[in-house]
Design an enzyme around this catalytic site. Structure first.
Site, mmCIF file in Angstrom:
data_model
loop_
_atom_site.group_PDB
_atom_site.id
_atom_site.type_symbol
_atom_site.label_atom_id
_atom_site.label_comp_id
_atom_site.label_asym_id
_atom_site.label_seq_id
_atom_site.Cartn_x
_atom_site.Cartn_y
_atom_site.Cartn_z
ATOM 1 N N GLU A 121 0.938 -1.293 -0.009
ATOM 2 C CA GLU A 121 -0.188 0.165 -0.128
ATOM 3 C C GLU A 121 1.052 1.244 0.266
ATOM 4 O O GLU A 121 1.700 0.694 -0.158
ATOM 5 C CB GLU A 121 -1.208 0.055 1.053
ATOM 6 C CG GLU A 121 -2.540 -0.874 1.182
ATOM 7 C CD GLU A 121 -2.827 -1.000 2.213
ATOM 8 O OE1 GLU A 121 -3.153 -0.544 2.952
ATOM 9 O OE2 GLU A 121 -3.670 -1.658 2.171
ATOM 10 N N HIS A 235 -8.910 10.260 3.136
ATOM 11 C CA HIS A 235 -7.762 9.512 2.637
ATOM 12 C C HIS A 235 -8.173 9.563 1.072
ATOM 13 O O HIS A 235 -8.982 10.279 0.357
ATOM 14 C CB HIS A 235 -9.259 7.631 2.536
ATOM 15 C CG HIS A 235 -8.121 6.470 2.186
ATOM 16 N ND1 HIS A 235 -8.771 6.210 1.164
ATOM 17 C CD2 HIS A 235 -8.239 5.447 3.032
ATOM 18 C CE1 HIS A 235 -8.228 5.089 0.840
ATOM 19 N NE2 HIS A 235 -7.708 4.763 2.048
ATOM 20 N N ARG A 275 -1.121 9.432 1.958
ATOM 21 C CA ARG A 275 -2.438 9.921 1.755
ATOM 22 C C ARG A 275 -1.841 10.786 1.740
ATOM 23 O O ARG A 275 -2.285 11.496 0.909
ATOM 24 C CB ARG A 275 -2.613 9.222 3.168
ATOM 25 C CG ARG A 275 -3.169 7.366 2.871
ATOM 26 C CD ARG A 275 -4.485 7.362 3.529
ATOM 27 N NE ARG A 275 -4.347 6.031 3.319
ATOM 28 C CZ ARG A 275 -4.832 5.148 4.597
ATOM 29 N NH1 ARG A 275 -5.675 5.371 5.036
ATOM 30 N NH2 ARG A 275 -5.162 3.429 4.088
ATOM 31 N N HIS A 334 -10.561 10.481 6.993
ATOM 32 C CA HIS A 334 -11.303 8.713 6.922
ATOM 33 C C HIS A 334 -10.356 8.288 8.851
ATOM 34 O O HIS A 334 -10.636 7.289 8.893
ATOM 35 C CB HIS A 334 -10.184 8.384 6.345
ATOM 36 C CG HIS A 334 -10.070 6.744 6.351
ATOM 37 N ND1 HIS A 334 -10.796 6.260 5.938
ATOM 38 C CD2 HIS A 334 -9.238 6.061 6.098
ATOM 39 C CE1 HIS A 334 -10.307 5.240 5.861
ATOM 40 N NE2 HIS A 334 -8.986 4.864 6.632
ATOM 41 N N ARG A 369 -1.214 9.633 9.362
ATOM 42 C CA ARG A 369 -0.887 7.584 9.783
ATOM 43 C C ARG A 369 -0.194 6.943 7.798
ATOM 44 O O ARG A 369 -0.824 7.376 7.221
ATOM 45 C CB ARG A 369 -2.025 7.594 9.718
ATOM 46 C CG ARG A 369 -1.328 5.424 10.288
ATOM 47 C CD ARG A 369 -3.062 5.145 10.697
ATOM 48 N NE ARG A 369 -4.660 5.619 10.186
ATOM 49 C CZ ARG A 369 -5.153 4.469 9.096
ATOM 50 N NH1 ARG A 369 -3.672 3.656 8.838
ATOM 51 N NH2 ARG A 369 -6.369 4.874 8.846
HETATM 52 C C1 SIN Z 1 -7.380 1.465 3.151
HETATM 53 O O1 SIN Z 1 -7.918 -0.140 2.371
HETATM 54 O O2 SIN Z 1 -7.525 1.519 1.899
HETATM 55 C C2 SIN Z 1 -7.920 2.131 4.659
HETATM 56 C C3 SIN Z 1 -7.315 0.880 5.169
HETATM 57 C C4 SIN Z 1 -6.380 1.751 6.094
HETATM 58 O O3 SIN Z 1 -6.820 3.387 6.553
HETATM 59 O O4 SIN Z 1 -5.447 1.910 6.320
#
Ligand code: SIN
Length: 535
Positions: A121, A235, A275, A334, A369
């Site tokens: 991610e 997000h 993010r 988020h 975060r």
């Molecule tokens: C996501 O799957 O993008 C959200 C999970 C998170 O906020 O870490």
């Protein structure tokens, strides 16, 4: 008439991953027979944890990753404000917590070889995110914990609304609650705040309607130190759709190769940046184009439905086929990086009160975060709160972010104390009830999205502040102590704190972007600690 009282060894407020991780440890066979009571305003399994998609970032044996890289990625995402000791605890203890969860019965996705399947991610230099049901990780984590706690808790109070902490002789001795219209005092030697986040302060959010910052607001009213509340994470990829909360399109999609495109179809940002970077780039591109959304192109992803069944189902419900169409998206509130300050064992500035999970400021997130570090934080720090209680600890030590408060001269990251005028207390609401609470909540949310969203200015923040004060005046004039009204009161308390800290921080760092101050200012590498004045 005095309120009815009940007594437990430990009260856990909230039923998400942090609260239940603590409760399972305290009430289970290692818990030494402690009586543990869980209080939640919904049903036990109804928490934001169940909504978490991507997964849990943890360096598990057998993969090529190192915990030092996870630490470095977390610090880089946190934009200079993470507490290094807290992050070290997070990355070192996370893997064992995941193993304990598997031992409790949680089933994570596996490769055909039987090894855990690992996703990548944004902000992660390696694929290290374990997941369940594709993008239904939180649901599985919650299921396993709920099954375990039902077998061991002394009491579970569902649909019971916490009003305020009970503080006697500078110590937290429990909580005053509203149970079917009656006020009840639940007393305990230890109270654990695990009430989650406050995304509902904003009009556009991925958070469920219950995420109204109740624990944070209760702590603020009890004069407990809170920090870093200006850092609300937006997000990047919430579905652009009238539904509220906004359906989230997991970051794991970008980890698998989905591309962000502007209205001309051009790629404009590194999809795997943290993010804050992606959301800011999106806000800038939307402003340039005069559009209210952008596009997520997942047409190149193989086996979308097999890998992400829950996302495929929600897109199908709106007749969108990600194999052929781009998905309309925009950033949404988020996750709150800051919260109630805690030491490395979850103790707060108020004796008898602990905090863990999103309600807490443990220092692991800094100003932004890292993806999939939030379920992890709940597991790790929930367990540490339990272990401290089992060892008899009841007050904060100068560790983690608490160094800034308890031993400021030793702190690596200095702190500024902001004094916040006392906020409205639910027990003072004795008006005629002539209040359209839903309309006022919407007005607050719109003001915050407009004034304190991805990019803020002093003017926009002050406009939001004026609206917050107007709504608060109406609440004080007409409000009554009812659950929906108290939620509004809590949202206002959190909004006031967030706005004060955001106005004061004259730089752009992590989740906090100010249009007048485009970059991070080294002299602002400091925490802002909020403390409420006496009424
Ligand atoms: C996501 O799957 O993008 C959200 C999970 C998170 O906020 O870490």
């Amino acid at each position: 008439m005095p309120a009815e009282q009940k007594h437990f060894d430990v009260l856990v407020l909230g039923s998400g991953v942090a609260g239940l991780s603590a409760a399972v440890r305290l009430a289970g066979p290692t818990g030494g027979g402690l009586s543990v009571c869980i209080v939640t305003k919904g049903e036990l399994s109804q928490s934001a944890t169940s909504w978490a998609q991507g997964g849990v970032a943890a360096v598990l044996g057998g993969d090529e990753d190192s915990t030092d890289l996870h630490l470095a990625d977390t610090l880089a995402a946190g934009a200079g404000l993470c507490d290094v000791d807290a992050v070290r605890v997070l990355v070192d203890e996370g893997p064992l917590c995941v193993q304990e969860l598997i031992a409790l019965g949680a089933e994570f996705d596996r490769e055909t070889s039987g090894h855990l399947s690992l996703a990548r991610e944004g902000g992660h230099s390696k694929a290290r995110v374990v997941h369940a049901g594709g993008a239904a990780t939180g649901y599985e984590v919650e299921r396993a914990l709920v099954d375990a706690i039902r077998a061991s808790a002394s009491a579970i109070y569902e649909h019971v609304f916490a009003l305020d902490l009970l503080v006697e002789k500078n110590s937290c001795v429990g909580v005053r609650v509203l149970d079917q219209g009656e006020v009840l005092e639940l007393r305990a030697d230890h109270t654990i705040l695990a009430t989650g986040g406050a995304g509902q302060v904003f009009a556009v959010t991925t958070n469920p309607s219950e995420a109204t910052g109740d624990g944070l607001a209760m702590a603020m009213r009890a004069k407990v130190a809170v920090a870093d509340v200006e850092f609300m994470q937006f997000h990047p990829t919430a579905l652009h759709h009238p539904a509220m909360p906004r359906p989230l399109l997991s970051e794991a999609l970008r980890g698998h190769g989905a591309i962000l495109r502007d209205q001309k179809g051009e790629q404009f940002v590194d999809e795997l940046a943290p993010r804050d970077v992606v959301s800011r780039a999106m806000a800038a591109r939307m402003a340039e184009e005069g559009s209210d959304h952008l596009w997520l192109d997942a047409t190149g992803l193989e086996q979308f439905s097999r890998r992400f069944p829950t996302l495929a189902a929600s897109l199908k419900a709106i007749e969108l086929d990600p194999a052929v169409s781009w998905i309309p998206i925009a950033p949404a509130a988020h996750h709150l990086a800051g919260g109630v300050m805690t030491d490395l064992d979850g103790a707060t500035s108020l004796e008898g009160l602990s905090a863990a999970g999103e309600v807490a400021c443990s220092g692991v997130h800094g100003a932004n975060r890292l993806a999939s570090n939030s379920l992890l934080e709940g597991m790790v720090f929930g367990a540490r709160v339990a272990d401290r209680i089992l060892h008899g600890g009841n007050h904060a030590e100068p560790t983690g972010v608490m160094v800034s408060l308890l031993q400021p001269e030793e702190a690596e990251i200095p702190a500024t104390i902001l004094r916040l005028p006392a906020s409205t207390r639910p027990d003072t609401l004795q008006g005629d009830g002539q209040l359209d609470v839903a309309a006022l909540r919407e007005r607050l949310q719109r003001a915050m999205t407009h004034g304190a969203g991805v990019v803020r200015t002093e003017t926009s923040l002050r406009q939001a502040q004026a609206t917050v004060e107007q709504i608060d005046a109406e609440l004080r004039a007409h409000g009554r102590t009812e659950a929906a009204t108290v939620e509004l009161c809590n949202l206002l308390t959190v909004a006031r704190g967030l706005l004060m800290a955001a106005i004061s921080r004259t730089e752009s760092r992590g989740n906090h972007a100010r249009a007048e101050y485009l970059s991070a200012d080294p002299t602002w590498r400091r925490r802002q600690i909020l403390e409420e004045d006496e009424a």
